[in-house]
Design an enzyme around this catalytic site. Structure first.
Site, mmCIF file in Angstrom:
data_model
loop_
_atom_site.group_PDB
_atom_site.id
_atom_site.type_symbol
_atom_site.label_atom_id
_atom_site.label_comp_id
_atom_site.label_asym_id
_atom_site.label_seq_id
_atom_site.Cartn_x
_atom_site.Cartn_y
_atom_site.Cartn_z
ATOM 1 C CB THR D 15 -0.888 0.054 1.259
ATOM 2 O OG1 THR D 15 -0.048 0.113 2.418
ATOM 3 C CG2 THR D 15 -1.773 -1.174 1.355
ATOM 4 C CG ASP D 16 0.062 4.642 -2.367
ATOM 5 O OD1 ASP D 16 -1.026 4.821 -1.782
ATOM 6 O OD2 ASP D 16 0.172 4.750 -3.599
ATOM 7 C CD GLN D 17 1.672 10.096 1.588
ATOM 8 O OE1 GLN D 17 2.696 9.872 2.230
ATOM 9 N NE2 GLN D 17 1.288 11.328 1.330
#
Lengths: 137, 137, 137, 137
Positions: D15-17
């Protein structure tokens, strides 16, 4: 618009056992170059996210012409090639030793924090105008 | 506690030009195994984050005894080895073909959405008791 | 030795859904800084691998004191803290806005292309002397 | 050919932010599914590389329709859609909860260890025939 230039070096951890840069990493290089492009034109993505605007990726494509290797100094030339108020398209070229090694594109939309489309012209008129002008320049 | 077991295969993109798994990826394998451990003991990290509890990493260490290669089927044995109500420590062993290839640890704390420490005993008494019991078992 | 300095910016793809840099990426930052250190002292890792010398990682540890975020400009201070002719140990400190955010270490050995230990003093006397001198300085 | 199916779970570190899977990781999921497809049809990529045949990526494209999240169980349907003796094209569809979330393609060629094109019909007649038959089936 004229392409912006972004330079960086290939890291060891970006290679795979073929001895070349793993093809997935080019998509990350494009992102680095795109966010650098936005900063160069006065749009900080850090600030944009803080203001509640996110720009997810709708599509990418990449064509690998020459492999890149650990230690290579690369230059990525990026530009915004389309913007219609809803969607934006960027184009990328990666050069190494003055040779074109990679080309690619990414497509984007503009969403608010709830992942709803943003009416750019109304919500962010300055950004809207800036992107319009850039593409037409 | 008795170690839980988590199996997975090494992906091509996890190798580097040394022809082995890049050492940074083991830290990711540990995370996979730790989140699987939590599910095995009835704690879904997806749910925990939705409930506003996050468990960041304070420290990691990893000792690489035998390299792993693309296609290897590995088994990660994980356990919670310490829990004092504030901090948690996990231990990991990676086996391949019944040989111990890697050992490591990770240290964690428990924070709320604002990155403030959580009084586990008061805020999450069931989780507190479960972790206490596991470590003592 | 006095620590060398290596600067870089945090990329978007290095964050996770906690909104901070994923802890595995620090191990990659250490590698970037270590290979930069080697270049700064006149040892190109590209050349070393071409000459048949590889320096795998035997161990790493990392302590996360303050999280890093997308867009942060970080400075990594690296030094070789031990070298006994067989093994080398490096130490790292990551600073952001003049604050110490991360510390860590990595341990290494020196192998030939067949993954056999190299007698550095005999096979690479110049490199041996250089590393010895650096650690003692 | 009928698409093969490959299942896996989304990892936290993917995942990323934005709170979703970083778009570069889908290219890695495609690789996982492609190498699994090859195993399912009796072609082990581990063995192929050991025999001196490598299959680099010439191009990729990916269209992101619905984002994927940490913990999602995904199914990737892969197939070889073109093979002319020199180049191969694969197609991918990622499903989550029976919904089509992602589509993509990858283009490949066949090289020997010196990165020279391989005459598949002569050098690997069985593989050549197998791929031909698959695409026509």
């Amino acid at each position: 618009m004229e392409a912006t230039k972004y330079c960086r070096k290939i890291n060891y951890y970006e290679t795979d056992q073929m001895g070349i840069v793993h093809h997935s990493n080019y998509i990350r290089f494009f992102e680095e170059a795109r966010l650098d492009l936005m900063e160069q034109i006065g749009l900080s993505y850090v600030e944009m996210e803080e203001n509640g605007l996110i720009i997810p990726v709708l599509s990418v494509d990449c064509s690998y012409k020459k492999p890149l290797h650990f230690g290579d100094e690369i230059e990525i030339r990026s530009s915004i090639v389309k913007y219609d108020g809803l969607k934006m398209e960027c184009a990328y070229e990666i050069y190494c030793h003055d040779e074109l090694c990679t080309t690619g594109h990414s497509g984007h939309c503009f969403l608010d924090k709830d992942m709803k489309p943003v009416r750019m012209k109304r919500a962010y008129p300055e950004l809207y105008t800036k992107l319009k002008q850039l593409v037409e320049a």
